[in-house]
Design a protein around this motif. Structure first.
Motif, PDB file in Angstrom:
ATOM      1  N   MET A   1       0.828  -1.205   0.000  1.00 35.28           N
ATOM      2  CA  MET A   1       0.000   0.000   0.000  1.00 35.28           C
ATOM      3  C   MET A   1       0.861   1.254   0.000  1.00 35.28           C
ATOM      4  O   MET A   1       2.008   1.225   0.444  1.00 35.28           O
ATOM      5  CB  MET A   1      -0.893   0.042   1.244  1.00 35.28           C
ATOM      6  CG  MET A   1      -1.951  -1.050   1.277  1.00 35.28           C
ATOM      7  SD  MET A   1      -3.131  -0.765   2.605  1.00 35.28           S
ATOM      8  CE  MET A   1      -4.110  -2.262   2.453  1.00 35.28           C
ATOM      9  N   VAL A   2       0.281   2.348  -0.453  1.00 36.68           N
ATOM     10  CA  VAL A   2       0.962   3.642  -0.342  1.00 36.68           C
ATOM     11  C   VAL A   2       0.104   4.591   0.495  1.00 36.68           C
ATOM     12  O   VAL A   2       0.405   4.872   1.637  1.00 36.68           O
ATOM     13  CB  VAL A   2       1.284   4.264  -1.719  1.00 36.68           C
ATOM     14  CG1 VAL A   2       2.038   5.582  -1.532  1.00 36.68           C
ATOM     15  CG2 VAL A   2       2.139   3.306  -2.559  1.00 36.68           C
TER      16      VAL A   2
ATOM     17  N   CYS B   1      -4.130   5.353  -5.066  1.00 35.22           N
ATOM     18  CA  CYS B   1      -3.023   4.917  -5.925  1.00 35.22           C
ATOM     19  C   CYS B   1      -3.285   3.602  -6.650  1.00 35.22           C
ATOM     20  O   CYS B   1      -2.699   3.344  -7.693  1.00 35.22           O
ATOM     21  CB  CYS B   1      -1.732   4.822  -5.126  1.00 35.22           C
ATOM     22  SG  CYS B   1      -1.596   3.337  -4.100  1.00 35.22           S
TER      23      CYS B   1
HETATM   24  S1  FES Z   1      -3.033   1.908  -0.943  1.00 30.22           S
HETATM   25 FE1  FES Z   1      -4.978   1.365  -1.621  1.00 30.22          FE
HETATM   26  S2  FES Z   1      -5.251   2.689  -3.276  1.00 30.22           S
HETATM   27 FE2  FES Z   1      -3.306   3.250  -2.564  1.00 30.22          FE
END
Ligand code: FES
Ligand SMILES: Cc1cc2nc3c(=O)[nH]c(=O)nc-3n(C[C@H](O)[C@H](O)[C@H](O)COP(=O)(O)OP(=O)(O)OC[C@H]3O[C@@H](n4cnc5c(N)ncnc54)[C@H](O)[C@@H]3O)c2cc1C
Ligand code: SF4
Lengths: 473, 286
Positions: free
Chosen positions: B219-220, B226
């Motif tokens: 994840m970011v 993202c």
């Molecule tokens: S971490 Fe889920 S959309 Fe970016």
């Protein structure tokens, strides 16, 4: 060329050619993330401003979405009265260092400049950039007047250009402002999307500092709809809210193979590099795949930013893959030129139909179709239609999808009373008020992916509406 | 102090720590199944971690971390009094909880930390809870005591037989399901390494029992911005950070998830090596 020799005649002015923006050489700049444009000198700026014919009916001003008084501005620049020019600019445009760099001038102010009919328009954007940078470098801080405190709390959701503009205006009106930002850094697309080489982060940081000086509080790491709901903000004493949370939802192509390793949305790709500093890995902890052959889908600013980023991360081949032709590309013309100079390859009229992966799940290519232009579609641009049997394979080890964005449903999903349209964008009235009294909205979350200046225009209008609302309430 | 102070730290296993940190608003509103994203310091990466527990009156949340990479290693080395710069949340959808009668909660390794708040909430709703908690060795069987406070039965398993039942959690689960328990098992929550969640889902499929897994993709932002956390569920692309992290285990494409999780393996190895060299140097100098 100085103004004390008296005003020049139109003929003399017409004889001056558009001054070129000094820029770093393509070879040098494509290796780092520093800004490409170097900016006008004072001499160049005055000379360029002298090209303005000071028209009776300055049509350029119709082209500016916020109605900057361009004619007067250019006169002040010509006279070398740079700080006065800056002050004038800030009456309508509070972030000229940004707009000078990122406005699509060629379809706005500069498109309407009469000098563009025969020859080239006055470089309004370059001059705006110069004036803003001059002001920032000038040691004397520009004093802004702040109205006496009203002790009315206003919340802003999102710290992109819409939120920042509204916050600045409302703070000057004496209100008690808090900006809530989901990320760990303020600035919205200006910091996580638009790269350093086009918009240095120190410029955004300087604007944020100005805001803080006005007494605006910025609460980072706070997601409205998760950390607090809009209702809770009201319960906590906020009297009005401006929702400017942008249009942060990536769109994928929907073709097979899109989940192979090495396929990124532009949002992820740019956020990793810009916000998280992945170009500096392992000094920064966030990694990114540095492809040798990077293919970027799309023809807008986001695509140009991604492909030029790929080049700077060391790609031998960085390619724009766009399903229409170059004429239809919505990117700023300057970015397209810069990209070309930096050796970016343009595969026009090409549409990927499948992303290919190797036995370990890494992207290794794309199957594409050649397209041709048919009848115009709803957008007025000619619709690309596939040429049957034109399938071919393109080698690539990183794919970046930059074909648009949609409304992020996080906040609206947590706020059932907030009316949205069928695409998920927030509905507002002519004062930018939403279906919930006291809640206003603007920027990309209302317009769909638009521009920095339109987001700022909304911020300004919302500030006015909120001020009126607070007076009535 | 900038950031969120660590108020308590406990070592649960050789490289597993539990930390309590100050995050009052998150502690107040979080629900079981939700997570936070933290960034230890400037230049750090954003790391998602499930909220294992929260104490709203003390304004703290509890995180359980296994040191497997650079950031988790750094986190596990922090001591009370030190702070974490950024913490954002709560993220993700809360667990779908119901009165099922009988639910089995399965945790593998630190996955037990994730399943713990779910088990607790299920018990509070009046469910009979059977907990199966697996670990490589005895050291990695976590939270057994805490779970036994409200679970009717806690079955520890270890791969090497050093504690509890020898073997994988799936064997223990099969025993439970085949013993025709009363009331019958109507829901299974499984959290742990991807192969474990996959094996549990495969096992329960023929029984037709509702099986929930909690996914941990890269994840970011954690806000759906993202798309890095995308997973395929029932043939559709879903973003784990906003549509999940919990999904119906019978519909998840686990092989794709396993594969995507390896994206930065090489890069991570580099980061860990650098980090270790660096900390060694610091030790030498001191
Ligand atoms: S971490 Fe889920 S959309 Fe970016
Ligand atoms: C790569 C890229 C290049 C671009 N180039 C140009 C260009 O050259 N010229 C131009 O004019 N336009 C450009 N644009 C478009 C322009 O950046 C946007 O139109 C503009 O930023 C929209 O501003 P905004 O304030 O509405 O939203 P944003 O800038 O998107 O800011 C929204 C902020 O809200 C935060 N947020 C979201 N949800 C929440 C929540 N629930 N709670 C709290 N905070 C939240 C987000 O983290 C973000 O910081 C570009 C866009 C991108 C992505
Ligand atoms: S704000 Fe944008 S459109 Fe308006 S004058 Fe400046 S560059 Fe042109």
């Amino acid at each position: 060329m100085s103004s004390n020799t008296g005003r020049m005649t139109a003929k003399q002015r017409l004889a001056i050619e558009r001054q070129k923006m000094p820029e770093r050489s393509p070879d040098e700049r494509a290796k780092d993330f520093n800004e490409v444009n170097l900016g006008f000198t004072a001499e160049l700026a005055k000379l360029e401003a002298t090209r303005c014919l000071q028209c009776k009916k300055p049509t350029c001003m119709d082209g500016c979405p916020v109605g900057v008084d361009i004619k007067k501005f250019l006169e002040l620049v010509e006279d070398g009265d740079f700080l006065a020019a800056a002050a004038l600019m800030r009456q309508t445009n509070s972030l000229p260092a940004l707009t000078g760099r990122v406005c699509p001038q060629e379809i706005q102010c500069e498109a309407e400049c009469v000098r563009g009919v025969k020859g080239e328009p006055v470089a309004v954007g370059h001059l705006e950039r110069f004036i803003a940078d001059y002001e920032r470098a000038a040691s004397e801080p520009v004093n802004v007047e702040v109205a006496p405190p009203t002790n009315k709390k206003v919340a802003i959701v999102g710290s992109g250009p819409a939120g920042l503009t509204a916050a600045a205006d409302l703070a000057r009106m004496g209100h008690d402002l808090t900006v809530f930002e989901a990320f760990h850094a303020p600035g919205g697309v200006l910091v996580y999307g638009i790269p350093e080489f086009r918009l240095p982060k120190k410029i955004v940081a300087a604007e944020i500092e100005n805001l803080k000086k006005l007494g605006v509080k910025i609460e980072l790491n706070t997601i409205i709809g998760r950390t607090y709901t809009l209702d809770e903000l009201f319960e906590n004493g906020f009297k009005a809210i401006f929702v400017a949370n942008g249009a942060g939802l990536p769109v994928f192509l929907g073709v097979p193979g899109e989940n192979h390793k090495g396929v990124y949305s532009a949002n992820e790709y740019l956020t990793r590099v810009n916000l998280m500093g992945a170009y500096n890995f392992p000094n920064c902890d966030t990694p990114i795949m540095r492809g040798r052959q990077v293919a970027v889908m799309g023809g807008g600013n986001v695509a140009m930013d991604s492909v030029r980023t790929a080049k700077r991360l060391g790609a031998e081949k960085a390619t724009i893959v766009y399903r229409r032709s170059e004429r239809e590309m919505p990117a700023r013309i300057e970015e397209v030129h810069h990209a070309r100079d930096e050796g970016i390859i343009f595969e026009m009229l090409t549409n990927p139909i499948r992303i290919l992966g190797d036995e370990n799940g890494w992207v290794c290519g794309m199957e594409c179709l050649h397209m041709e232009l048919g009848e115009p579609d709803e957008s007025g641009r000619r619709r690309p239609v596939p040429i049957e049997g034109s399938n071919f394979t393109m080698d690539t080890d990183v794919v970046v999808v930059a074909v648009g964005a949609r409304a992020n449903p996080l906040l609206s999903g947590a706020t059932p009373d907030l009316k949205i349209n069928k695409w998920g964008y927030i509905e507002v009235d002519e004062n930018l008020q939403t279906s919930i009294p006291g809640v206003f909205a603007g920027g990309d979350i209302v317009r769909g992916s638009a521009t920095v200046i339109l987001a700022m225009g909304d911020g300004r209008q919302a500030a006015q509406s909120i001020d009126n609302y607070l007076k009535d309430g | 102090m900038v950031g969120h102070e660590i108020v308590e730290k406990q070592v649960l296993a050789p490289d597993v720590v539990s930390i309590r940190l100050r995050a009052p608003q998150i502690a107040r509103v979080r629900k079981p199944g939700q997570f936070i994203i933290l960034r230890i310091s400037e230049g750090g990466e954003r790391l998602p971690l499930t909220i294992a527990d929260a104490d709203p009156s003390a304004g703290t949340i509890r995180l359980i971390v296994q040191a497997v990479g650079k950031t988790t290693g750094q986190l596990a080395s922090l001591e009370p009094g030190q702070a974490i710069r950024d913490v954002v949340g709560p993220l993700g959808r809360p667990t779908h909880l119901d009165s099922f009668g009988h639910a089995v909660c399965i945790g593998g390794g630190v996955g037990t930390a994730v399943v713990y708040p779910i088990a607790k909430a299920l018990a509070e709703l009046g469910n009979k809870v059977t907990a199966i908690i697996g670990g490589r060795t005895k050291d990695y069987v976590l939270l057994e005591q805490e779970l036994s406070r409200f679970a009717q039965r806690v079955i520890p398993t270890t791969d090497d037989g050093s504690y509890g039942q020898k073997g994988f959690v799936t064997a223990a689960l099969k025993d439970v399901l085949d013993s025709s328990p009363e009331p019958p098992v109507k829901a299974i929550y499984a959290v742990g390494p991807v192969p474990m969640m996959k094996a549990v889902s495969e096992l329960t499929r023929p029984y037709g029992i509702y099986t929930v897994v909690s996914l941990n993709p890269i994840m970011v932002d954690g806000t759906g911005m993202c798309g890095g956390c995308r997973v395929t569920v029932d043939g559709q692309t879903r973003f784990a950070c906003v549509d999940g992290p919990e999904f119906d285990g019978h519909l998840v494409d686990f092989d794709e998830l396993t594969d995507r999780l390896t994206t930065y393996r090489q890069a991570e190895a580099r980061a860990v090596q650098r980090y270790e060299n660096h900390t060694c140097k610091l030790k030498d100098e001191s």
